[in-house]
Design a protein around this motif. Structure first.
Motif, PDB file in Angstrom:
ATOM      1  N   VAL A 150      56.731  53.703  44.899  1.00  0.00           N
ATOM      2  CA  VAL A 150      56.254  52.332  45.076  1.00  0.00           C
ATOM      3  C   VAL A 150      56.090  52.065  46.566  1.00  0.00           C
ATOM      4  CG1 VAL A 150      57.224  51.469  42.914  1.00  0.00           C
ATOM      5  CG2 VAL A 150      58.592  51.353  44.997  1.00  0.00           C
ATOM      6  N   VAL A 151      55.183  51.162  46.890  1.00  0.00           N
ATOM      7  CA  VAL A 151      54.909  50.825  48.282  1.00  0.00           C
ATOM      8  C   VAL A 151      54.787  49.303  48.415  1.00  0.00           C
ATOM      9  CG1 VAL A 151      52.385  51.026  48.078  1.00  0.00           C
ATOM     10  CG2 VAL A 151      53.490  51.424  50.285  1.00  0.00           C
ATOM     11  N   ARG A 152      55.188  48.833  49.570  1.00  0.00           N
ATOM     12  CA  ARG A 152      55.065  47.396  49.882  1.00  0.00           C
ATOM     13  C   ARG A 152      54.390  47.282  51.234  1.00  0.00           C
ATOM     14  NH1 ARG A 152      59.979  43.074  50.897  1.00  0.00           N
ATOM     15  NH2 ARG A 152      58.652  41.464  51.726  1.00  0.00           N
ATOM     16  N   LEU A 153      53.300  46.518  51.265  1.00  0.00           N
ATOM     17  CA  LEU A 153      52.630  46.250  52.533  1.00  0.00           C
ATOM     18  C   LEU A 153      53.360  45.117  53.236  1.00  0.00           C
ATOM     19  CD1 LEU A 153      48.927  46.398  51.347  1.00  0.00           C
ATOM     20  CD2 LEU A 153      50.317  48.229  52.334  1.00  0.00           C
ATOM     21  N   ARG A 154      53.383  45.182  54.558  1.00  0.00           N
ATOM     22  CA  ARG A 154      54.123  44.153  55.310  1.00  0.00           C
ATOM     23  C   ARG A 154      53.184  43.250  56.047  1.00  0.00           C
ATOM     24  NH1 ARG A 154      59.033  46.230  58.245  1.00  0.00           N
ATOM     25  NH2 ARG A 154      58.629  44.188  58.969  1.00  0.00           N
TER      26      ARG A 154
END
Length: 92
Positions: free
Chosen positions: A88-92
Motif C-alpha cells: 500500500v502507498v500513501r501520497l503526502r
C-alpha cells in the motif's frame, strides 16, 4: 512485486514503513495513528509505502490503513510459505 511497477514509480524518494503495533492496553485509544503521524511529521518523502497482511485482524488492519488514505498498488509474498501481502502507498 507480483506486477510491474508503473513507469516513474521509483523516480522519487519513498519512506518504507513497517506495520505499527501497539500493546493491548493502548488499542482503541488512537495510539497507532499518533505514532504514525508523529513519524511522518518529520519526513520529507512524497510517499509512504508498507506491506500489510490483508487477513490480519480479519481485514481490520488493512481497513485501518485505508482509512489513513493508503491505497493498494501491488502484492508480494516474502517466501513461498508466507501469506500474500498487499503493498500500500500513501501520497503526502
Amino acid at each position: 512485486m507480483a506486477e510491474l511497477l508503473p513507469a516513474g514509480f521509483t523516480d522519487t524518494a519513498v519512506l518504507a514503513a513497517k506495520e505499527i503495533r501497539v500493546r493491548t492496553p493502548w488499542r482503541g485509544a488512537g495510539a497507532p495513528r499518533r505514532i504514525h503521524d508523529s513519524l511522518l511529521a518529520t519526513r520529507t518523502e512524497d510517499r509512504v509505502a508498507l506491506m500489510v497482511n490483508p487477513l490480519a485482524g480479519e481485514g481490520r488492519v488493512r481497513r485501518l490503513y485505508e482509512a489513513w488514505t493508503y491505497r493498494a498498488f501491488n502484492t508480494q509474498s516474502a517466501t513461498a510459505d508466507s501469506p500474500l501481502l498487499t503493498a500500500v502507498v500513501r501520497l503526502r
